[in-house]
Design an enzyme around this catalytic site. Structure first.
Site, PDB file in Angstrom:
ATOM      1  N   GLN A   1       4.501   8.826 -12.025  1.00 18.31           N
ATOM      2  CA  GLN A   1       3.228   8.223 -11.641  1.00 18.31           C
ATOM      3  C   GLN A   1       2.658   7.402 -12.798  1.00 18.31           C
ATOM      4  OE1 GLN A   1       2.032   8.224  -8.576  1.00 18.31           O
ATOM      5  NE2 GLN A   1       0.239   7.035  -9.143  1.00 18.31           N
TER       6      GLN A   1
ATOM      7  N   LYS B   1       1.678  11.474  -1.769  1.00 18.79           N
ATOM      8  CA  LYS B   1       3.126  11.232  -1.646  1.00 18.79           C
ATOM      9  C   LYS B   1       3.835  12.503  -1.184  1.00 18.79           C
ATOM     10  CE  LYS B   1       2.850   7.542  -4.989  1.00 18.79           C
ATOM     11  NZ  LYS B   1       3.094   6.915  -6.268  1.00 18.79           N
TER      12      LYS B   1
ATOM     13  N   ASP C   1      11.266   3.921  -7.012  1.00 15.35           N
ATOM     14  CA  ASP C   1       9.975   3.258  -7.239  1.00 15.35           C
ATOM     15  C   ASP C   1      10.181   1.832  -7.760  1.00 15.35           C
ATOM     16  OD1 ASP C   1       7.191   3.454  -7.201  1.00 15.35           O
ATOM     17  OD2 ASP C   1       7.066   4.125  -9.283  1.00 15.35           O
TER      18      ASP C   1
HETATM   19  N1  LIG Z   1       4.812   4.924 -10.246  1.00 13.22           N
HETATM   20  C1  LIG Z   1       3.837   4.315  -9.543  1.00 13.22           C
HETATM   21  N2  LIG Z   1       2.579   4.448  -9.930  1.00 13.22           N
HETATM   22  C2  LIG Z   1       1.613   3.800  -9.234  1.00 13.22           C
HETATM   23  C3  LIG Z   1       1.919   3.054  -8.076  1.00 13.22           C
HETATM   24  C4  LIG Z   1       3.265   2.928  -7.704  1.00 13.22           C
HETATM   25  O1  LIG Z   1       3.630   2.242  -6.717  1.00 13.22           O
HETATM   26  N3  LIG Z   1       4.207   3.584  -8.463  1.00 13.22           N
HETATM   27  N4  LIG Z   1       0.900   2.489  -7.319  1.00 13.22           N
HETATM   28  C5  LIG Z   1      -0.476   2.772  -7.624  1.00 13.22           C
HETATM   29  C6  LIG Z   1      -1.154   3.871  -6.879  1.00 13.22           C
HETATM   30  N5  LIG Z   1      -0.570   4.320  -5.639  1.00 13.22           N
HETATM   31  C7  LIG Z   1       0.581   5.013  -5.712  1.00 13.22           C
HETATM   32  O2  LIG Z   1       0.968   5.555  -6.704  1.00 13.22           O
HETATM   33  C8  LIG Z   1      -1.256   4.212  -4.391  1.00 13.22           C
HETATM   34  C9  LIG Z   1      -2.522   3.686  -4.312  1.00 13.22           C
HETATM   35  C10 LIG Z   1      -3.201   3.647  -3.093  1.00 13.22           C
HETATM   36  C11 LIG Z   1      -2.605   4.141  -1.948  1.00 13.22           C
HETATM   37  C12 LIG Z   1      -3.296   4.180  -0.630  1.00 13.22           C
HETATM   38  O3  LIG Z   1      -2.704   4.539   0.365  1.00 13.22           O
HETATM   39  N6  LIG Z   1      -4.579   3.848  -0.574  1.00 13.22           N
HETATM   40  C13 LIG Z   1      -5.316   3.950   0.642  1.00 13.22           C
HETATM   41  C14 LIG Z   1      -6.664   4.591   0.356  1.00 13.22           C
HETATM   42  C15 LIG Z   1      -6.476   6.011  -0.063  1.00 13.22           C
HETATM   43  C16 LIG Z   1      -7.762   6.734  -0.321  1.00 13.22           C
HETATM   44  O4  LIG Z   1      -8.364   6.500  -1.386  1.00 13.22           O
HETATM   45  O5  LIG Z   1      -8.139   7.505   0.537  1.00 13.22           O
HETATM   46  C17 LIG Z   1      -5.516   2.572   1.243  1.00 13.22           C
HETATM   47  O6  LIG Z   1      -5.488   1.570   0.498  1.00 13.22           O
HETATM   48  O7  LIG Z   1      -5.687   2.508   2.455  1.00 13.22           O
HETATM   49  C18 LIG Z   1      -1.339   4.653  -2.030  1.00 13.22           C
HETATM   50  C19 LIG Z   1      -0.673   4.692  -3.244  1.00 13.22           C
HETATM   51  C20 LIG Z   1      -0.681   3.096  -9.096  1.00 13.22           C
HETATM   52  N7  LIG Z   1       0.325   3.910  -9.612  1.00 13.22           N
END
Ligand SMILES: Nc1nc2c(c(=O)[nH]1)N[C@@H](CN(C=O)c1ccc(C(=O)N[C@@H](CCC(=O)O)C(=O)O)cc1)CN2
Length: 282
Positions: free
Chosen positions: A98, A54, A121
């Site tokens: 997070q 992020k 968020d």
């Molecule tokens: N407060 C929050 N916590 C969490 C959220 C959220 O939206 N708000 N979501 C998830 C985790 N997350 C962001 O926090 C998140 C998960 C995955 C990805 C992402 O881009 N994944 C990639 C692969 C990345 C890699 O492993 O290399 C993909 O799917 O292509 C972004 C954000 C839990 N917590």
């Protein structure tokens, strides 16, 4: 594979480019960049990775980030105090705590400390209520990203049967609310649901948000359905058995490269929205 892949990486890049232009305009107007504050509690490696992702995307897109890191031994009072201080800081436009925070900390109490204006968020009860009512708010990031992805592939939800598997406060619950506001017929499935395969077989649009690797088998999917997989597990696995589901689905999100990139793109776009609103009310 029969299904067309829904490319979240490409759509996220487009959204980032648009966000960058808006962030630069805010910076020109008020003399400092939009700012996202991140709060990371504990030392879960996956959470630390997501927070770094992020911050990196913020830097690439003209947005400052402010990092607060707290030890796993923190109390609810200590975490809420940190959030309250960011909330009172006029240089901070948006706050991201997070998820998950370590178990002894009351995550809901921490979320509720964020003011509605800075809840980029979409995790507070005020934001959830606004998503249910269809009133203006920052929409939860992954759910809003999913709706943008569906829209970009011309999936109009009105009148369709959306089946959401999972009812978490940051994902399953709000994505169902947003779908309902888009005039879909919504079914939520969860740990008490009986006969999950039959429920899934009724979906025009399946949104898998259950957090269990490959729980959803390809053969359960209705032929021609749209499949959105919001799971992300080690080894590039989602909540759906992608290979077999793609034989039956019309459209499907890949993992990685589907829903995940949209989550961060929406978060930063929401942060710039918050900064723009600050300009209007200044
Ligand atoms: N407060 C929050 N916590 C969490 C959220 C959220 O939206 N708000 N979501 C998830 C985790 N997350 C962001 O926090 C998140 C998960 C995955 C990805 C992402 O881009 N994944 C990639 C692969 C990345 C890699 O492993 O290399 C993909 O799917 O292509 C972004 C954000 C839990 N917590």
């Amino acid at each position: 594979m029969n299904a067309q892949l829904m490319d979240g990486t490409r759509l996220a890049q487009q959204l980032h480019a648009e966000t960058r232009r808006r962030a630069d305009a805010v910076t020109l107007n008020r003399g400092h960049r939009p700012c996202l504050a991140t709060v990371l509690v504990g030392d879960d490696p996956a959470s630390a990775t997501y927070v770094r992702m992020k911050q990196r995307r913020c830097a690439e897109n003209g947005v400052d980030s402010r990092a607060v890191t707290l030890p796993a031994s923190s109390t609810t009072a200590e975490v809420t105090a940190a959030v309250r201080s960011l909330d009172a800081d006029p240089m901070v436009d948006g706050i991201l705590v997070q998820h998950p925070v370590p178990v002894p900390v009351d995550e809901r109490a921490v979320f509720e400390t964020i003011s509605h204006a800075k809840d980029v968020d979409g995790v507070t009860s005020a934001s959830l209520a606004a998503m249910a009512l269809g009133t203006p708010t920052h929409r939860s990031c992954t759910p809003a990203g999913i709706l943008r992805l569906l829209d970009s592939y011309a999936v109009a939800l009105s009148g369709l049967h959306v089946v959401v598997v999972g009812r978490s406060e940051i994902l399953g619950l709000p994505v169902g609310l947003l779908s309902l506001c888009a005039d879909a017929t919504v079914t939520y499935c969860h740990s008490h649901t009986q006969d999950l395969p039959t429920q899934i077989g009724r979906a025009d649009v399946l949104i898998a948000a259950v957090g269990r690797p490959q729980l959803i088998r390809g053969e359960w999917i209705r032929a021609g359905a749209v499949v959105v997989d919001a799971g992300y597990h080690p080894g590039g696995l989602g909540d759906v058995e992608t290979a077999t589901a793609a034989e039956r689905a019309r459209l499907i999100t890949p993992v990685p490269g589907g829903v995940g990139p949209m989550t961060i793109a929406v978060l930063i776009s929401n942060t710039v929205d918050a900064a723009e609103r600050g300009l209007v009310s200044a």
